[in-house]
Design an enzyme around this catalytic site. Structure first.
Site, mmCIF file in Angstrom:
data_model
loop_
_atom_site.group_PDB
_atom_site.id
_atom_site.type_symbol
_atom_site.label_atom_id
_atom_site.label_comp_id
_atom_site.label_asym_id
_atom_site.label_seq_id
_atom_site.Cartn_x
_atom_site.Cartn_y
_atom_site.Cartn_z
ATOM 1 N N GLY A 1 0.779 -1.238 0.000
ATOM 2 C CA GLY A 1 0.000 0.000 0.000
ATOM 3 C C GLY A 1 0.806 1.280 0.000
ATOM 4 N N HIS B 1 -38.446 5.281 -14.059
ATOM 5 C CA HIS B 1 -38.801 6.677 -13.751
ATOM 6 C C HIS B 1 -39.606 6.713 -12.445
ATOM 7 C CE1 HIS B 1 -40.082 10.817 -14.306
ATOM 8 N NE2 HIS B 1 -41.326 10.424 -14.022
#
Length: 467
Positions: free
Chosen positions: A144, A445
């Site tokens: 990391g 919708h």
């Protein structure tokens, strides 16, 4: 003890690589230097910051927006200690989950600092100073990154802090100075601005989130200013000092004039650098890049040493948890003789402010520079019925498509739930969809995703329906 694979580091890249290796029948071990698994992301990055972002957004809405919805509350009080405690609970649940997955997949986990003795021998040094070694046929480096700093600015972790310390403050700053207008800084700046801090962002460049499409930066700047965040763009930080509980920061403005800011905390968020220190890489002939500290790898993520791989933040590319995860799976499957692939052009980037920002593919600036013929279509959230219902009117979705073939080349969005909506764009682009393909797909919708469809309609024949 002999293993098929040893993974050094248990962040998103490391733990995912280990799990996939174990799933594929390899005897797997993980070496983690910290007491809990999950790396930066789960402990002091993605997960805790999102917990605070959500908590602070609830508080902000209760204070500022709920009255419009017909919800009135009195005596609202911030219990910052409880907010931090909840964040810690979320982190613990996540890191405990990794420990469970290791047990489930019969992965041996060792706590201590891992380093190479040779390419097949890993030394593990515990906090007690005791040392042991394990053997590995293959090794994955997944160590990391750490927060970067400015060479002339000393981080004391008390008043001049990094993102790590910003997640564990005991109080909400009255005045927070934030160096850097990138993703990490803006997310944490949003948290504290919502909780009442006076936040000032000092950025060297003339824009924020500079790695993303420039229109996104301009729109996010407007939204964050509404939140009360102050911005000093094109300002060069020259120093910072601490006296008592006050930090004094000095900078040069675009004309070279001296600027002085005072705050009770200064958050340094100028990026991250690969963590490859004390891994014993020199013992096996791996030389990290001098400037970045990153480990060079080939197209299969293998280093110059056969059988030693590297993934995530320690190699080239964006420092993103999901990139590291994909690379972890990729390496594991390559080791097993499979033929996986990663399309680095289609790894999305996200900023978890509100509105959220998300992007995938090429920016407009990149297409112009490469001379690619393109067309664009955009659609604002203020024209969306769903966005009006939720009062999330800021932002837009911009679609970039090839001028001749209509293939989607880039999708850039700023608006509500953009972090989730970008997945549709990634899926479409992975299968090389055109703008018209999306325009002809039925979207429920009312939803926010209709804005993506409308943007594609705008890019196809300049025929959006609702504007």
């Amino acid at each position: 003890m002999q293993y098929d694979v040893v993974v050094i580091g248990s962040g998103p890249g490391g733990y995912v690589a280990a799990i996939r290796c174990a799933q594929l029948g390899m005897k797997t071990a993980v070496v983690e230097r910290y007491p809990s698994y999950g790396g930066t992301c789960l402990n002091v990055g993605c997960i805790p910051s999102k917990a605070l972002l959500d908590s602070s957004e609830h508080y902000h809405n209760l204070e500022k927006n709920f009255k419009t919805h017909g919800i009135e509350a009195s005596g609202v009080k911030l219990d910052f200690g409880r907010m931090i405690a909840r964040k810690e609970e979320v982190v613990k649940q996540s890191t405990d989950g990794i420990a469970y997955l290791f047990r489930k997949n019969k992965i041996d986990a060792f706590q201590g600092h891992g380093s190479f003795v040779d390419k097949n021998t890993i030394s593990i040094k515990g906090e007690d100073g005791k040392e042991k070694t394990i053997q590995a046929k293959k090794v994955i480096i997944a160590t990391g990154s750490k927060p970067s700093s400015l060479p002339f600015l000393k981080i004391d972790k008390k008043r001049i802090i990094t993102s790590t310390e910003a997640l564990t403050l005991k109080e909400v700053p009255k005045n927070l100075i934030l160096i850097g207008g990138g993703i990490i800084g803006l997310e944490l700046g949003s948290v504290y601005a919502r909780l009442g801090a006076n936040v000032t962002v000092v950025e060297y460049l003339d824009t924020i989130i500079p790695t993303m499409d420039k229109q996104l930066g301009k729109e996010l700047l407007k939204s964050l200013k509404k939140l009360g965040i102050n911005f000093l763009l094109s300002h060069k930080v020259t120093g910072a000092s601490v006296k008592g509980k006050t930090v004094t920061l000095t900078a040069d403005d675009p004309k070279g004039n001296k600027v002085e800011l005072k705050g009770d905390y200064c958050l340094v968020a100028v990026g991250r650098s690969a963590y490859t220190r004390d891994l014993g890489l020199e013992k096996i002939g791996i030389q990290p890049e001098e400037k970045t500290g990153k480990v060079p790898v080939n197209e299969h993520l293998e280093t110059s040493v056969e059988g030693v791989y590297a993934i995530g933040d320690v190699i080239k590319g964006a420092m993103l948890a999901h990139k590291a995860e994909d690379e972890g799976v990729y390496v594991a499957e390559r080791m097993a003789g499979q033929k996986p692939h990663i399309n680095y052009n289609l790894i999305p980037g996200v900023v978890y402010t509100w509105p959220e920002v998300a992007s995938v593919g090429k920016t407009e600036e990149e297409l112009k520079e490469a001379g690619v013929p393109y067309k664009q279509g955009s659609f604002p959230f203020k024209a969306s019925g769903r966005a009006r219902a939720s009062m999330d009117l800021d932002g837009f979705i911009k679609v970039l498509a090839h001028k001749e073939t209509d293939e989607l080349l880039g999708v850039h969005m700023i608006g509500p739930r953009a972090a989730d909506m970008i997945a549709e764009a990634v899926t479409a682009m992975e299968f090389r969809a055109s703008a018209e393909d999306i325009a002809r797909i039925c979207h429920a919708h009312p939803t926010y995703t209709e804005v993506f469809r409308e943007a594609c309609l705008a890019a196809t024949d300049n025929r959006p329906i609702h504007i």
